[in-house]
Design a protein around this motif. Sequence first.
Motif, PDB file in Angstrom:
ATOM      1  N   THR A  83       0.840  -1.204   0.000  1.00  0.00           N
ATOM      2  CA  THR A  83       0.000   0.000   0.000  1.00  0.00           C
ATOM      3  C   THR A  83       0.871   1.249   0.000  1.00  0.00           C
ATOM      4  O   THR A  83       0.567   2.229  -0.688  1.00  0.00           O
ATOM      5  CB  THR A  83      -0.920   0.004   1.232  1.00  0.00           C
ATOM      6  OG1 THR A  83      -1.706  -1.179   1.233  1.00  0.00           O
ATOM      7  CG2 THR A  83      -1.834   1.222   1.244  1.00  0.00           C
ATOM      8  N   THR A  86       6.491   1.294  -2.406  1.00  0.00           N
ATOM      9  CA  THR A  86       6.504   1.104  -3.856  1.00  0.00           C
ATOM     10  C   THR A  86       7.797   0.398  -4.258  1.00  0.00           C
ATOM     11  O   THR A  86       8.514  -0.117  -3.405  1.00  0.00           O
ATOM     12  CB  THR A  86       6.385   2.454  -4.583  1.00  0.00           C
ATOM     13  OG1 THR A  86       7.568   3.217  -4.346  1.00  0.00           O
ATOM     14  CG2 THR A  86       5.187   3.240  -4.072  1.00  0.00           C
ATOM     15  N   GLN A  87       8.082   0.389  -5.545  1.00  0.00           N
ATOM     16  CA  GLN A  87       9.256  -0.351  -6.019  1.00  0.00           C
ATOM     17  C   GLN A  87      10.558   0.429  -5.868  1.00  0.00           C
ATOM     18  O   GLN A  87      11.615  -0.029  -6.288  1.00  0.00           O
ATOM     19  CB  GLN A  87       9.061  -0.754  -7.479  1.00  0.00           C
ATOM     20  CG  GLN A  87       7.903  -1.728  -7.639  1.00  0.00           C
ATOM     21  CD  GLN A  87       7.765  -2.221  -9.058  1.00  0.00           C
ATOM     22  OE1 GLN A  87       8.749  -2.393  -9.762  1.00  0.00           O
ATOM     23  NE2 GLN A  87       6.537  -2.453  -9.483  1.00  0.00           N
TER      24      GLN A  87
ATOM     25  N   MET B   1       9.968   0.943 -15.451  1.00  0.00           N
ATOM     26  CA  MET B   1       9.312   2.270 -15.501  1.00  0.00           C
ATOM     27  C   MET B   1       9.382   2.838 -16.919  1.00  0.00           C
ATOM     28  O   MET B   1      10.373   2.645 -17.617  1.00  0.00           O
ATOM     29  CB  MET B   1      10.002   3.224 -14.516  1.00  0.00           C
ATOM     30  CG  MET B   1       9.431   4.621 -14.529  1.00  0.00           C
ATOM     31  SD  MET B   1      10.243   5.742 -13.359  1.00  0.00           S
ATOM     32  CE  MET B   1       9.354   5.396 -11.877  1.00  0.00           C
ATOM     33  N   ARG B  62      -1.013   4.253  -2.007  1.00  0.00           N
ATOM     34  CA  ARG B  62      -0.932   5.686  -1.707  1.00  0.00           C
ATOM     35  C   ARG B  62      -0.501   6.415  -2.987  1.00  0.00           C
ATOM     36  O   ARG B  62       0.661   6.347  -3.394  1.00  0.00           O
ATOM     37  CB  ARG B  62       0.080   5.946  -0.598  1.00  0.00           C
ATOM     38  CG  ARG B  62      -0.205   5.200   0.693  1.00  0.00           C
ATOM     39  CD  ARG B  62      -1.434   5.753   1.390  1.00  0.00           C
ATOM     40  NE  ARG B  62      -1.504   5.253   2.755  1.00  0.00           N
ATOM     41  CZ  ARG B  62      -2.422   4.395   3.199  1.00  0.00           C
ATOM     42  NH1 ARG B  62      -3.376   3.955   2.390  1.00  0.00           N
ATOM     43  NH2 ARG B  62      -2.416   4.000   4.448  1.00  0.00           N
ATOM     44  N   SER B  65       2.688   8.783  -3.475  1.00  0.00           N
ATOM     45  CA  SER B  65       4.059   8.275  -3.515  1.00  0.00           C
ATOM     46  C   SER B  65       4.312   7.303  -4.650  1.00  0.00           C
ATOM     47  O   SER B  65       5.440   6.857  -4.822  1.00  0.00           O
ATOM     48  CB  SER B  65       4.401   7.574  -2.188  1.00  0.00           C
ATOM     49  OG  SER B  65       4.269   8.456  -1.110  1.00  0.00           O
ATOM     50  N   LEU B  66       3.286   6.943  -5.377  1.00  0.00           N
ATOM     51  CA  LEU B  66       3.448   5.961  -6.451  1.00  0.00           C
ATOM     52  C   LEU B  66       3.734   6.682  -7.766  1.00  0.00           C
ATOM     53  O   LEU B  66       2.864   7.393  -8.289  1.00  0.00           O
ATOM     54  CB  LEU B  66       2.179   5.118  -6.583  1.00  0.00           C
ATOM     55  CG  LEU B  66       2.209   4.067  -7.689  1.00  0.00           C
ATOM     56  CD1 LEU B  66       3.261   3.002  -7.411  1.00  0.00           C
ATOM     57  CD2 LEU B  66       0.832   3.420  -7.851  1.00  0.00           C
ATOM     58  N   PRO B  67       4.948   6.530  -8.312  1.00  0.00           N
ATOM     59  CA  PRO B  67       5.214   7.170  -9.609  1.00  0.00           C
ATOM     60  C   PRO B  67       4.259   6.627 -10.663  1.00  0.00           C
ATOM     61  O   PRO B  67       4.026   5.413 -10.732  1.00  0.00           O
ATOM     62  CB  PRO B  67       6.661   6.756  -9.910  1.00  0.00           C
ATOM     63  CG  PRO B  67       7.245   6.343  -8.595  1.00  0.00           C
ATOM     64  CD  PRO B  67       6.105   5.782  -7.808  1.00  0.00           C
ATOM     65  N   ASP B  70       5.072   3.623 -12.666  1.00  0.00           N
ATOM     66  CA  ASP B  70       5.032   2.296 -12.038  1.00  0.00           C
ATOM     67  C   ASP B  70       3.608   1.747 -11.924  1.00  0.00           C
ATOM     68  O   ASP B  70       3.421   0.669 -11.352  1.00  0.00           O
ATOM     69  CB  ASP B  70       5.645   2.338 -10.635  1.00  0.00           C
ATOM     70  CG  ASP B  70       7.166   2.423 -10.664  1.00  0.00           C
ATOM     71  OD1 ASP B  70       7.745   2.259 -11.750  1.00  0.00           O
ATOM     72  OD2 ASP B  70       7.766   2.669  -9.609  1.00  0.00           O
ATOM     73  N   THR B  72       0.684  -0.313 -12.833  1.00  0.00           N
ATOM     74  CA  THR B  72       0.695  -1.527 -13.660  1.00  0.00           C
ATOM     75  C   THR B  72      -0.695  -2.033 -14.021  1.00  0.00           C
ATOM     76  O   THR B  72      -0.823  -3.113 -14.593  1.00  0.00           O
ATOM     77  CB  THR B  72       1.429  -2.663 -12.912  1.00  0.00           C
ATOM     78  OG1 THR B  72       0.782  -2.850 -11.645  1.00  0.00           O
ATOM     79  CG2 THR B  72       2.891  -2.339 -12.692  1.00  0.00           C
TER      80      THR B  72
END
Lengths: 185, 161
Positions: A83, A86-87, B1, B62, B65-67, B70, B72
């Motif tokens: 959640t 991230t990667q 990415m 969230r 914070s998730l580019p 990325d 998917t």
Amino acid sequence: MKRVLTGFAALVLAAVALAEDPALEHWSKIYEVFSHPRCANCHVGDDHIPRWSGEHYGEPQPHGMNINADRSRIGAESVLCSTCHTQQNSPEPHGAPGAHVWLLAPVEMQWWDKSSREVCQQIQDPDRNGGRTLQAVADHIRHDELVHWGWDPGPGREPAPYSPEEVAVFIEQWAGAGAVCPEAS
Amino acid sequence: MRQWGEAMNITVNGQVHTVDVEPEMPLLWVLRDELGITGPRYGCGISMCGACTVHVNGLAVRSCSLPVGDVTGPVTTIEGLGTPESLHAVQEAWIEHQVAQCGYCQSGQIMSAASFLMTNPNPSDEAIDQALSANLCRCGTYPRIRQAVKTASAKLRGDAS
């Protein structure tokens, strides 16, 4: 004075033991890494609570927000680690760290709050090290991407000491010298 | 990415959008500033508060914070969780229990609750408290959140009691 002399004698004995047994010298470097917060914070026991530490936290403390990775070790029972993780590492101070996967180590591989002797015995027990030989443990440290996160932990977090390659070599040297564990203190 | 300079397609609430943004841009910025979808909120910007929570592939993430590079799979925001004619069970329960006070965090709370109930359809009170602790509510609506999640859980399981 008596206490000072006793402490000095213990130090001398420990130094002599290290000098006499190269395996213990190798192991002390390995344990320096395994007990480092970048490694031990996610090698926690059956409370399944990851630990936090960093430049503003002082001593490691339970992960905030009541997070518990539970028996799944990925938070499937409440909040999945993915959640927030991230990667990749968040570039922001106190932002969530990340890697291609994010999970706690299996519970039988607990390092958090374990002594040098206990971790030493665990890491060479196939029932508690993922069924690995010591060479496979060294190769795991050499190649696993999540393990490598410990040396690239994002802003505000101290990396684990040495490098993955150096630690893998320490393990090979320790195994070659007999994989001796320290005595119980 | 994805690489910088590549326009990308992103599916949000069932609709495909083409956006020309840097892959490092957080999903929340794409949703709010590029697509005008303002249900997800900016709170802390570091995944700590949960106000920006959306679903990717049906699971909570969230978005602050998730580019976007990325991402998917399909994205669902509070606007796409249900429809005005057919609300999601969590949304219905939120209204039934009048959970919201100021409301700022509530889209994130609802998205987290909906994801949580997919992975844990019959949670205990303790599990609810644990799961929703990661979404901050400064109004302190947690007791109503817990009741609403229990109600939604029963509805989703087809339990009339």
